[in-house]
Design an enzyme around this catalytic site. Sequence first.
Site, PDB file in Angstrom:
ATOM      1  N   ASP A   8      38.235  45.125  35.162  1.00 52.97           N
ATOM      2  CA  ASP A   8      38.796  43.458  35.418  1.00 52.97           C
ATOM      3  C   ASP A   8      37.042  42.665  36.077  1.00 52.97           C
ATOM      4  O   ASP A   8      37.273  42.220  36.872  1.00 52.97           O
ATOM      5  CB  ASP A   8      39.709  42.922  36.157  1.00 52.97           C
ATOM      6  CG  ASP A   8      40.848  43.792  36.106  1.00 52.97           C
ATOM      7  OD1 ASP A   8      40.871  44.625  35.966  1.00 52.97           O
ATOM      8  OD2 ASP A   8      42.027  42.918  36.129  1.00 52.97           O
ATOM      9  N   ASN A  40      39.727  37.729  33.797  1.00 56.11           N
ATOM     10  CA  ASN A  40      39.596  36.720  34.666  1.00 56.11           C
ATOM     11  C   ASN A  40      37.711  36.892  35.020  1.00 56.11           C
ATOM     12  O   ASN A  40      37.197  36.409  35.550  1.00 56.11           O
ATOM     13  CB  ASN A  40      39.390  37.667  35.915  1.00 56.11           C
ATOM     14  CG  ASN A  40      40.537  38.452  36.841  1.00 56.11           C
ATOM     15  OD1 ASN A  40      40.975  39.936  36.125  1.00 56.11           O
ATOM     16  ND2 ASN A  40      42.113  37.725  36.556  1.00 56.11           N
ATOM     17  N   ASN A  67      47.782  39.763  31.513  1.00 55.31           N
ATOM     18  CA  ASN A  67      48.323  38.420  32.246  1.00 55.31           C
ATOM     19  C   ASN A  67      48.398  37.128  32.355  1.00 55.31           C
ATOM     20  O   ASN A  67      47.793  36.556  31.850  1.00 55.31           O
ATOM     21  CB  ASN A  67      49.481  38.692  33.748  1.00 55.31           C
ATOM     22  CG  ASN A  67      48.228  39.095  34.908  1.00 55.31           C
ATOM     23  OD1 ASN A  67      47.678  40.044  34.750  1.00 55.31           O
ATOM     24  ND2 ASN A  67      48.349  38.853  35.714  1.00 55.31           N
ATOM     25  N   HIS A  68      46.565  37.541  32.200  1.00 57.24           N
ATOM     26  CA  HIS A  68      45.635  36.023  32.347  1.00 57.24           C
ATOM     27  C   HIS A  68      44.742  35.699  31.389  1.00 57.24           C
ATOM     28  O   HIS A  68      44.943  34.929  31.533  1.00 57.24           O
ATOM     29  CB  HIS A  68      44.450  36.330  33.513  1.00 57.24           C
ATOM     30  CG  HIS A  68      44.972  36.338  35.027  1.00 57.24           C
ATOM     31  ND1 HIS A  68      45.618  35.012  35.475  1.00 57.24           N
ATOM     32  CD2 HIS A  68      44.962  37.132  36.019  1.00 57.24           C
ATOM     33  CE1 HIS A  68      45.774  35.776  37.021  1.00 57.24           C
ATOM     34  NE2 HIS A  68      45.952  36.556  36.724  1.00 57.24           N
ATOM     35  N   HIS A 151      48.442  48.103  32.165  1.00 61.27           N
ATOM     36  CA  HIS A 151      47.693  46.583  32.802  1.00 61.27           C
ATOM     37  C   HIS A 151      48.740  46.515  33.854  1.00 61.27           C
ATOM     38  O   HIS A 151      49.898  46.394  33.191  1.00 61.27           O
ATOM     39  CB  HIS A 151      47.444  45.425  31.896  1.00 61.27           C
ATOM     40  CG  HIS A 151      46.321  44.880  32.741  1.00 61.27           C
ATOM     41  ND1 HIS A 151      45.562  44.101  33.631  1.00 61.27           N
ATOM     42  CD2 HIS A 151      47.253  43.461  33.738  1.00 61.27           C
ATOM     43  CE1 HIS A 151      44.765  43.085  33.995  1.00 61.27           C
ATOM     44  NE2 HIS A 151      45.933  42.273  34.104  1.00 61.27           N
TER      45      HIS A 151
HETATM   46 FE   LIG Z   1      42.590  41.452  37.129  1.00 60.36          FE
HETATM   47 FE   LIG Z   2      45.886  41.053  35.456  1.00 61.20          FE
END
Ligand SMILES: [Fe+2]
Ligand SMILES: [Fe+2]
Length: 275
Positions: A8, A40, A67-68, A151
């Site tokens: 990430d 991210n 999820n982001h 993930h």
């Molecule tokens: Fe992350």
């Molecule tokens: Fe994540």
Amino acid sequence: MRILFIGDVFGRPGRDLVRLGLPVLAARHEADAVVANVENAASGAGITRETGEALLKCGIDVMTTGNHVWDRREALAYIGAEPRLLRPLNMSSAAPGRGAYVARLADGRPIGVLNVMGRVFMPPVDNPFDAAAAAADRLARECRVIVVDMHAEATAEKIAMGWHLDGRVAAVVGTHTHVQTADARVLPGGTAYVTDVGMTGPHDSIIGMERAEVLARFVTGLPSRMEPASANPRLQAVVIDADERTGLARAIERIDWSLDDISAARRTVDDERAF
Ligand SMILES: [Fe+2]
Ligand SMILES: [Fe+2]
């Protein structure tokens, strides 16, 4: 085929690490393909066209998320225009974008990348095990080497995915926790596995964010505004060596480089060039 998978990428420190470290890391490990989780990349939350394009320019072939992915509204449009940017394939079919991509290396060799998201302590998504297996079967018609970004939060769910796909894909690598795990290995069926690749970003932090605000939140239980951190940037990744005839892995190696490690590697490359 050697695949570099970068954990990430978090905010500006993460993007700087990729810009400085990726060329020398890819050269040292003779990487043929580079995959990075970028959920991210924009200030610690989401991805924008500007940050995505800058990362692709550094030599990343495929960008995965989690999820982001929708933290920045513009990602909803960007993902439709950029097939090299993936979102978890087991999200709602109403979500824009795709969860699978076949990249072509400079010489035309294909590599498949799958992005799935776990369901334990995560936002609701469809069954990742069924989704990943079906997508791997589909991709196998186009390419031998397939890498899966799982993930997820729970170690057990990630390990289960490793065993589920063992012998069917070259690698299952975990992302999301931002903490690199020490369990990288090739499973008996020939699939390289690691529970979490780690984070390419500021490590004097709480998984990327400034410590004070997150700590206050835990200590007091009160809401606080979180800010991306910057101290102690480290580039964390794995390198997978895959056999293109079988589509299975020979080896997986963890990478954890500080800025000093990157500088030293760059000097070595410069010295070698001078001779
Ligand atoms: Fe992350
Ligand atoms: Fe994540």
